[in-house]
Design a protein around this motif. Structure first.
Motif, PDB file in Angstrom:
ATOM      1  N   ARG A   5       0.817  -1.220   0.000  1.00  0.00           N
ATOM      2  CA  ARG A   5       0.000   0.000   0.000  1.00  0.00           C
ATOM      3  C   ARG A   5       0.848   1.266   0.000  1.00  0.00           C
ATOM      4  O   ARG A   5       1.940   1.280   0.571  1.00  0.00           O
ATOM      5  CB  ARG A   5      -0.897   0.011   1.245  1.00  0.00           C
TER       6      ARG A   5
ATOM      7  N   VAL B 271       0.531   5.560   0.675  1.00  0.00           N
ATOM      8  CA  VAL B 271      -0.280   6.567   1.333  1.00  0.00           C
ATOM      9  C   VAL B 271       0.374   7.931   1.122  1.00  0.00           C
ATOM     10  O   VAL B 271       1.597   8.044   1.169  1.00  0.00           O
ATOM     11  CB  VAL B 271      -0.390   6.227   2.845  1.00  0.00           C
TER      12      VAL B 271
ATOM     13  N   SER C 159      -4.909   7.004  -0.300  1.00  0.00           N
ATOM     14  CA  SER C 159      -4.322   5.695  -0.044  1.00  0.00           C
ATOM     15  C   SER C 159      -4.763   4.750  -1.149  1.00  0.00           C
ATOM     16  O   SER C 159      -5.902   4.804  -1.601  1.00  0.00           O
ATOM     17  CB  SER C 159      -4.795   5.189   1.321  1.00  0.00           C
TER      18      SER C 159
ATOM     19  N   TRP D 100       1.750  -2.741   7.251  1.00  0.00           N
ATOM     20  CA  TRP D 100       0.337  -2.351   7.412  1.00  0.00           C
ATOM     21  C   TRP D 100      -0.449  -3.311   8.294  1.00  0.00           C
ATOM     22  O   TRP D 100      -1.511  -2.965   8.817  1.00  0.00           O
ATOM     23  CB  TRP D 100      -0.344  -2.242   6.038  1.00  0.00           C
TER      24      TRP D 100
ATOM     25  N   ASN E 208      -3.086   3.345   8.346  1.00  0.00           N
ATOM     26  CA  ASN E 208      -2.601   4.481   7.543  1.00  0.00           C
ATOM     27  C   ASN E 208      -2.370   5.712   8.424  1.00  0.00           C
ATOM     28  O   ASN E 208      -1.339   6.372   8.321  1.00  0.00           O
ATOM     29  CB  ASN E 208      -3.643   4.852   6.474  1.00  0.00           C
TER      30      ASN E 208
ATOM     31  N   CYS F 101       1.261   7.516   9.293  1.00  0.00           N
ATOM     32  CA  CYS F 101       1.484   8.917   8.897  1.00  0.00           C
ATOM     33  C   CYS F 101       1.802   9.788  10.108  1.00  0.00           C
ATOM     34  O   CYS F 101       2.709  10.617  10.060  1.00  0.00           O
ATOM     35  CB  CYS F 101       0.269   9.471   8.156  1.00  0.00           C
TER      36      CYS F 101
END
Ligand code: MN
Length: 382
Positions: free
Chosen positions: A151, A153, A165, A246, A251, A255
């Motif tokens: 993934r 983001v 995302s 993940w 997410n 971050c």
């Protein structure tokens, strides 16, 4: 899938670099798995005169590392050399692809590398596959491409939630399930035919064998989902990571954690290493890979944040001393983590929590034990 070690292999491979107004760091760790099957790419300056473009990607291999490794070495070329991408007009000898040309070039690149590998690897008995998540950064746009459950983001200034995302391709997702069933397969225990945990991937040719349907309609498809986002002045950073990261961080958490660490250090590889250590501590059992790309508006190291971090470290030292007083010289790191985990400690890194301070706690503890031993040996002299 994949067996586990008795102890994790915690050696990290990491590096950092810069170009085109971007800075990047990356790190990977084998962790608890018997094999390391992840791979990555980081390239500033693309061919055909696109010096001010860049490419970053993470590939998470399964059932072997061959497909992941091959993609990390050849995917960029496959994208930028196909006719969809190259057919664009040139200005002053420099390719000037439209956003549609880039999108179509990425899609074609994924599908063509997949079919070439099939031919190349057909003789080798290789049955591996790989996810891919990547971003092409041009001066005006971000082109995200995703295939599988790695993934990416995007974080923008002043937004608590990530601005964008990619969506994981899990077999249970309505569109994916529809394609799998149409291709004659089923989804059990959230896996394609009860076996593969991703519904899109490079390689995995055992799932791409129905001669009556095109590659994009097979049980497992190599078609990427491509998203174009116009750049603003507000981009802070992009994260690309595999599910080993993940699985244990959302997410938002990742971050927040990265944003808080950017205020403490400008070494991006060091931040990547801290993310991986934190995820290991949070219980990730998978290979882990992460790439962080920062833009000019990323948070910078701040005196305020450094002071707060020093205060946190001092508080941790006080707490560790207390634990040591209660439990004596036999105080082990695991015990300290357990006791501190139950305490209320203000100022822990957002998104990372106590797990993110394990390295610091370990240092403080061994310093306290060394100091005690020094005192003991000087006592003996007297
Ligand atoms: Mn993985």
């Amino acid at each position: 899938m994949g067996a586990f070690l008795e102890k994790p292999n915690t050696e990290k491979e990491f590096s950092e670099g810069s170009g085109n107004g971007l800075r990047y760091g990356l790190s990977s760790m084998q962790g608890w798995r018997v094999e390391m099957e992840d791979a990555h790419s980081a390239v500033t300056g693309l061919p055909h005169g696109l010096e001010d473009w860049s490419f970053f990607a993470v590939f998470d291999g399964h059932a072997g590392s061959k497909v992941a490794k091959h993609c990390s070495e050849h995917m960029l070329h496959e994208i930028t050399s196909n006719p969809e991408f190259l057919g664009s007009p040139k200005i002053d000898g420099k390719l000037n692809p439209s956003t549609d040309a880039v999108k179509e070039g990425i899609r074609t690149g994924f599908l063509s590398i997949d079919s070439k590998m099939r031919d190349d690897f057909a003789r080798t008995e290789d049955r591996s596959g790989s996810t891919a998540v990547g971003v092409i950064i041009s001066p005006k746009h971000l082109f995200f491409a995703n295939c599988g459950d790695s993934r990416s983001v995007l974080s923008r200034k002043g937004q608590d939630k990530p601005a964008f995302s990619t969506e994981d391709h899990k077999p249970g997702k309505p569109n994916e399930l529809k394609r799998i069933e149409k291709a004659g397969g089923s989804v059990m225990i959230e896996r394609v035919n009860g076996s593969l945990a991703v519904s899109r991937a490079l390689g995995d040719y055992d799932y791409k064998n129905n001669p009556k349907i095109p590659p994009t309609e097979q049980l497992v498809s190599a078609e990427p989902e491509v998203t174009v986002i116009e750049r603003t002045d507000e981009e802070e950073f992009i994260v690309l990571a595999c599910d080993g990261i993940w699985d244990v961080m959302s997410n938002e958490e990742l971050c927040q954690f990265i944003r808080s660490r950017l205020a403490i250090t400008d070494h991006l590889a060091e931040i990547c290493n801290q993310v991986i250590e934190t995820c290991l501590q949070k219980g990730s059992r998978d290979n882990m890979s992460i790439v962080i790309v920062t833009f000019q508006n990323a948070p910078e190291v701040s005196q305020d944040a450094l002071t707060k971090e020093r205060e946190l470290d001092a508080l941790l030292e006080e707490k560790i001393k207390e634990v040591k007083e209660n439990f004596g010289d036999q105080t082990q790191l695991d015990l300290v983590m357990h006791v501190l985990g139950m305490a209320d400690i203000p100022g822990l890194p957002p998104g990372g929590g106590l797990s993110a301070k394990k390295g610091t706690i370990e240092e403080i503890l061994s310093r306290l034990i060394d100091r005690k031993q020094d005192e003991d040996s000087s006592d003996e002299k007297w």
